[in-house]
Design a protein around this motif. Sequence first.
Motif, PDB file in Angstrom:
ATOM      1  N   TRP A 132      -7.082  -4.148   3.719  1.00 17.13           N
ATOM      2  CA  TRP A 132      -6.288  -2.985   4.185  1.00 17.13           C
ATOM      3  C   TRP A 132      -6.513  -2.811   5.690  1.00 17.13           C
ATOM      4  O   TRP A 132      -6.867  -3.353   6.465  1.00 17.13           O
ATOM      5  CB  TRP A 132      -7.061  -1.633   3.251  1.00 17.13           C
ATOM      6  N   GLY A 181       0.830  -1.225  -0.022  1.00 17.21           N
ATOM      7  CA  GLY A 181       0.089  -0.095   0.045  1.00 17.21           C
ATOM      8  C   GLY A 181       0.956   1.142  -0.002  1.00 17.21           C
ATOM      9  O   GLY A 181       1.788   1.369   0.736  1.00 17.21           O
ATOM     10  N   PRO A 213      -3.986  -3.900   7.734  1.00 17.13           N
ATOM     11  CA  PRO A 213      -3.672  -5.198   8.223  1.00 17.13           C
ATOM     12  C   PRO A 213      -3.213  -5.306   9.848  1.00 17.13           C
ATOM     13  O   PRO A 213      -3.161  -6.293  10.625  1.00 17.13           O
ATOM     14  CB  PRO A 213      -2.849  -6.064   7.412  1.00 17.13           C
ATOM     15  N   LEU A 214      -2.789  -4.119  10.198  1.00 17.50           N
ATOM     16  CA  LEU A 214      -2.132  -4.111  11.370  1.00 17.50           C
ATOM     17  C   LEU A 214      -3.175  -3.389  12.379  1.00 17.50           C
ATOM     18  O   LEU A 214      -2.938  -3.254  13.659  1.00 17.50           O
ATOM     19  CB  LEU A 214      -0.811  -3.077  11.648  1.00 17.50           C
ATOM     20  N   GLY A 215      -4.369  -3.058  11.784  1.00 18.69           N
ATOM     21  CA  GLY A 215      -5.476  -2.483  12.550  1.00 18.69           C
ATOM     22  C   GLY A 215      -5.176  -1.501  13.591  1.00 18.69           C
ATOM     23  O   GLY A 215      -4.267  -0.626  12.987  1.00 18.69           O
ATOM     24  N   ASP A 249      -0.578  -0.943  -4.350  1.00 20.00           N
ATOM     25  CA  ASP A 249      -1.854  -0.243  -4.412  1.00 20.00           C
ATOM     26  C   ASP A 249      -2.067   1.328  -4.017  1.00 20.00           C
ATOM     27  O   ASP A 249      -1.107   1.898  -3.178  1.00 20.00           O
ATOM     28  CB  ASP A 249      -2.652  -0.908  -2.962  1.00 20.00           C
ATOM     29  N   SER A 289       5.683   2.866   5.410  1.00 20.75           N
ATOM     30  CA  SER A 289       6.448   3.646   4.683  1.00 20.75           C
ATOM     31  C   SER A 289       7.771   3.388   4.648  1.00 20.75           C
ATOM     32  O   SER A 289       8.700   4.267   4.090  1.00 20.75           O
ATOM     33  CB  SER A 289       6.210   5.274   4.882  1.00 20.75           C
ATOM     34  N   LYS A 290       8.163   2.518   5.345  1.00 19.71           N
ATOM     35  CA  LYS A 290       9.703   2.027   5.702  1.00 19.71           C
ATOM     36  C   LYS A 290       9.904   0.668   5.068  1.00 19.71           C
ATOM     37  O   LYS A 290       9.496  -0.417   5.368  1.00 19.71           O
ATOM     38  CB  LYS A 290      10.059   2.039   7.114  1.00 19.71           C
ATOM     39  N   LYS A 327      -7.718   3.219  -7.422  1.00 20.41           N
ATOM     40  CA  LYS A 327      -9.285   3.386  -7.062  1.00 20.41           C
ATOM     41  C   LYS A 327      -9.752   4.814  -7.522  1.00 20.41           C
ATOM     42  O   LYS A 327      -8.904   5.791  -7.178  1.00 20.41           O
ATOM     43  CB  LYS A 327      -9.509   2.952  -5.565  1.00 20.41           C
ATOM     44  N   SER A 336      10.513  -2.182   7.857  1.00 23.89           N
ATOM     45  CA  SER A 336       9.298  -2.542   8.343  1.00 23.89           C
ATOM     46  C   SER A 336       8.555  -3.625   7.434  1.00 23.89           C
ATOM     47  O   SER A 336       8.145  -4.675   7.823  1.00 23.89           O
ATOM     48  CB  SER A 336       8.154  -1.530   8.786  1.00 23.89           C
ATOM     49  N   VAL A 348      -3.001  -5.886   2.582  1.00 24.07           N
ATOM     50  CA  VAL A 348      -2.278  -4.476   1.782  1.00 24.07           C
ATOM     51  C   VAL A 348      -1.406  -3.752   2.797  1.00 24.07           C
ATOM     52  O   VAL A 348      -1.937  -3.153   3.778  1.00 24.07           O
ATOM     53  CB  VAL A 348      -3.400  -3.807   1.543  1.00 24.07           C
ATOM     54  N   VAL A 349      -0.312  -4.174   2.892  1.00 27.25           N
ATOM     55  CA  VAL A 349       0.676  -3.624   4.173  1.00 27.25           C
ATOM     56  C   VAL A 349       0.960  -1.954   3.726  1.00 27.25           C
ATOM     57  O   VAL A 349       1.202  -1.584   2.524  1.00 27.25           O
ATOM     58  CB  VAL A 349       1.999  -4.444   4.336  1.00 27.25           C
ATOM     59  N   MET A 390      -0.420   4.779  -0.029  1.00 28.06           N
ATOM     60  CA  MET A 390      -0.927   5.526   0.851  1.00 28.06           C
ATOM     61  C   MET A 390      -0.227   6.592   1.793  1.00 28.06           C
ATOM     62  O   MET A 390      -0.075   7.832   1.636  1.00 28.06           O
ATOM     63  CB  MET A 390      -2.439   5.332   1.593  1.00 28.06           C
ATOM     64  N   ARG A 391       0.542   5.980   2.662  1.00 29.21           N
ATOM     65  CA  ARG A 391       1.399   6.541   3.782  1.00 29.21           C
ATOM     66  C   ARG A 391       2.794   6.813   3.186  1.00 29.21           C
ATOM     67  O   ARG A 391       3.405   7.306   3.867  1.00 29.21           O
ATOM     68  CB  ARG A 391       1.491   5.727   4.877  1.00 29.21           C
ATOM     69  N   MET A 414       7.643  -7.573   7.998  1.00 26.39           N
ATOM     70  CA  MET A 414       6.298  -7.872   7.854  1.00 26.39           C
ATOM     71  C   MET A 414       6.321  -9.365   6.879  1.00 26.39           C
ATOM     72  O   MET A 414       5.532 -10.032   6.892  1.00 26.39           O
ATOM     73  CB  MET A 414       5.301  -6.967   7.199  1.00 26.39           C
ATOM     74  N   TYR A 418      -5.291   9.850  -2.846  1.00 26.17           N
ATOM     75  CA  TYR A 418      -3.877   9.826  -1.789  1.00 26.17           C
ATOM     76  C   TYR A 418      -3.296  11.371  -2.161  1.00 26.17           C
ATOM     77  O   TYR A 418      -2.918  11.679  -3.188  1.00 26.17           O
ATOM     78  CB  TYR A 418      -3.002   8.648  -2.236  1.00 26.17           C
TER      79      TYR A 418
HETATM   80  N1  LIG Z   1      -9.712   0.672   0.221  1.00 24.14           N
HETATM   81  C1  LIG Z   1      -9.613   1.659   1.402  1.00 24.14           C
HETATM   82  O1  LIG Z   1     -10.455   2.175   1.509  1.00 24.14           O
HETATM   83  C2  LIG Z   1      -8.184   1.564   1.968  1.00 24.14           C
HETATM   84  C3  LIG Z   1      -8.242   2.500   3.160  1.00 24.14           C
HETATM   85  C4  LIG Z   1      -6.944   2.427   3.845  1.00 24.14           C
HETATM   86  C5  LIG Z   1      -5.945   1.915   3.294  1.00 24.14           C
HETATM   87  N2  LIG Z   1      -5.864   1.330   2.098  1.00 24.14           N
HETATM   88  C6  LIG Z   1      -4.867   0.849   1.513  1.00 24.14           C
HETATM   89  O2  LIG Z   1      -4.157  -0.179   2.566  1.00 24.14           O
HETATM   90  C7  LIG Z   1      -2.823   0.448   2.745  1.00 24.14           C
HETATM   91  C8  LIG Z   1      -2.442  -0.124   4.062  1.00 24.14           C
HETATM   92  O3  LIG Z   1      -3.136   0.503   4.909  1.00 24.14           O
HETATM   93  P1  LIG Z   1      -2.685   1.096   6.404  1.00 24.14           P
HETATM   94  O4  LIG Z   1      -1.478   1.941   6.024  1.00 24.14           O
HETATM   95  O5  LIG Z   1      -3.504   1.387   7.267  1.00 24.14           O
HETATM   96  O6  LIG Z   1      -2.091  -0.472   6.762  1.00 24.14           O
HETATM   97  P2  LIG Z   1      -0.973  -0.960   8.024  1.00 24.14           P
HETATM   98  O7  LIG Z   1       0.078  -1.910   7.702  1.00 24.14           O
HETATM   99  O8  LIG Z   1      -2.160  -1.717   8.925  1.00 24.14           O
HETATM  100  O9  LIG Z   1      -0.435   0.296   8.545  1.00 24.14           O
HETATM  101  C9  LIG Z   1       0.593   0.814   8.346  1.00 24.14           C
HETATM  102  C10 LIG Z   1       0.828   1.920   9.452  1.00 24.14           C
HETATM  103  O10 LIG Z   1       1.329   1.501  10.690  1.00 24.14           O
HETATM  104  C11 LIG Z   1       2.362   1.812  11.076  1.00 24.14           C
HETATM  105  N3  LIG Z   1       3.238   1.090  12.082  1.00 24.14           N
HETATM  106  C12 LIG Z   1       3.497   1.459  13.168  1.00 24.14           C
HETATM  107  N4  LIG Z   1       4.451   0.637  13.862  1.00 24.14           N
HETATM  108  C13 LIG Z   1       4.730  -0.393  12.786  1.00 24.14           C
HETATM  109  C14 LIG Z   1       5.392  -1.545  12.832  1.00 24.14           C
HETATM  110  N5  LIG Z   1       6.230  -2.251  13.587  1.00 24.14           N
HETATM  111  N6  LIG Z   1       5.397  -2.416  11.421  1.00 24.14           N
HETATM  112  C15 LIG Z   1       4.873  -1.781  10.554  1.00 24.14           C
HETATM  113  N7  LIG Z   1       4.221  -0.594  10.469  1.00 24.14           N
HETATM  114  C16 LIG Z   1       4.062   0.090  11.790  1.00 24.14           C
HETATM  115  C17 LIG Z   1       3.003   2.507   9.940  1.00 24.14           C
HETATM  116  O11 LIG Z   1       4.194   3.399  10.108  1.00 24.14           O
HETATM  117  P3  LIG Z   1       5.461   3.812   9.111  1.00 24.14           P
HETATM  118  O12 LIG Z   1       4.993   4.076   7.889  1.00 24.14           O
HETATM  119  O13 LIG Z   1       6.389   4.662   9.940  1.00 24.14           O
HETATM  120  O14 LIG Z   1       6.057   2.339   9.131  1.00 24.14           O
HETATM  121  C18 LIG Z   1       2.333   2.906   8.931  1.00 24.14           C
HETATM  122  O15 LIG Z   1       1.652   4.199   9.356  1.00 24.14           O
HETATM  123  C19 LIG Z   1      -2.585   1.893   2.409  1.00 24.14           C
HETATM  124  O16 LIG Z   1      -1.585   2.249   1.983  1.00 24.14           O
HETATM  125  C20 LIG Z   1      -3.700   1.976   1.223  1.00 24.14           C
HETATM  126  O17 LIG Z   1      -2.999   1.626  -0.013  1.00 24.14           O
HETATM  127  C21 LIG Z   1      -7.034   1.187   1.582  1.00 24.14           C
END
Ligand SMILES: NC(=O)c1ccc[n+]([C@@H]2O[C@H](COP(=O)([O-])OP(=O)(O)OC[C@H]3O[C@@H](n4cnc5c(N)ncnc54)[C@H](OP(=O)(O)O)[C@@H]3O)[C@@H](O)[C@H]2O)c1
Length: 288
Positions: A200, A9, A202-204, A41, A254-255, A74, A258, A250-251, A11-12, A262, A46
């Motif tokens: 999306w 993903g 996946p870490l909630g 994704d 932004s690093k 999207k 990480s 969808v992880v 977005m971030r 995963m 975004y």
């Molecule tokens: N279809 C939709 O409506 C929808 C909605 C939301 C998202 N999305 C898609 O889904 C993707 C993933 O969503 P998400 O960003 O919420 O996913 P996520 O993988 O659950 O969360 C990522 C966030 O968690 C942070 N984080 C904190 N500790 C972490 C660790 N130990 N390891 C990894 N990450 C950690 C990350 O920070 P760092 O960046 O600093 O690592 C980042 O801000 C988005 O990029 C987008 O493409 C779709």
Amino acid sequence: MHFSPLIVGTMRWSSWGAGHSERQIQNLVESCQELGLFSFDSADIYGGYTWEACFGNALSGMGLVRESYQLISKGGIKLPGGARPHEIKSYDLSKAYLLNCVDQSLMDLKTDYLDLYLLHRPSPLMDPEAIAAAFSLLRSSGKVLNFGVSNFSVQEFELIHQYFPQLSTNQIELSLTEPKSLMDGRVLQQQALGLQPTAWSPLGSYFSLEDEKQSRIKPELSRLGKKYDASEAAVLVSFLLKHPSRIVPVVGSSKSESIQKMARALAFELTTQEWFSLLELSRGYPVA
Ligand SMILES: NC(=O)c1ccc[n+]([C@@H]2O[C@H](COP(=O)([O-])OP(=O)(O)OC[C@H]3O[C@@H](n4cnc5c(N)ncnc54)[C@H](OP(=O)(O)O)[C@@H]3O)[C@@H](O)[C@H]2O)c1
């Protein structure tokens, strides 16, 4: 459609998150490719409609073979306050708007085609015939290879599926801390159709909310992390990978470190007892 084992993903990576430079985006794409992650994704909104042009510039500067990566985008959300003149937030899934959105995404991403195009959100005003007509045109013109939806309920998915049966996925919110779609039929529906649900966030809320749920989960997550030599984030991802519907997380980090950590989730499988213990800790009660 064949996704990489985790979808990346972006977005971030945009100004909604890290605001990466072109060079940083290229480094991330490179490290994802080294991990075998080739599905990216995105969405038109975004970064307030700025991200896809940044991503397209970065990608085009890498000289990659287009077939070596997949682009998912999207559309359908009209967002105020961004680079486009929308006064209030609304949804538009009309044929003309979708065709226009795809053309804009293609131009911004500097590509001839999208591998997958998703309706970002269902609209109470959506007309399945108009959507099917837009998808058919986009498919026959070669601008989009595969189609899907995001955040659709079982009934909403069914409605579009009746008019356009070639849908590839419903991208839904799903994680250990937000497991609702595992129980309300959305995952089951994809499974019954032989489709892979894409998940999306996946870490909630695990890393973003220090609440009771997080404190209940933490000791077990850290124990499992030690057992499998994996980070807490990898164990959260492995919770999704255990599901027989072959969920694709969808992880969103932004690093690259990480994302790499995963990806460790692809190398082990939680036992059924461990899976249920995590579910119980997340929900705060055992299964019936
Ligand atoms: N279809 C939709 O409506 C929808 C909605 C939301 C998202 N999305 C898609 O889904 C993707 C993933 O969503 P998400 O960003 O919420 O996913 P996520 O993988 O659950 O969360 C990522 C966030 O968690 C942070 N984080 C904190 N500790 C972490 C660790 N130990 N390891 C990894 N990450 C950690 C990350 O920070 P760092 O960046 O600093 O690592 C980042 O801000 C988005 O990029 C987008 O493409 C779709």
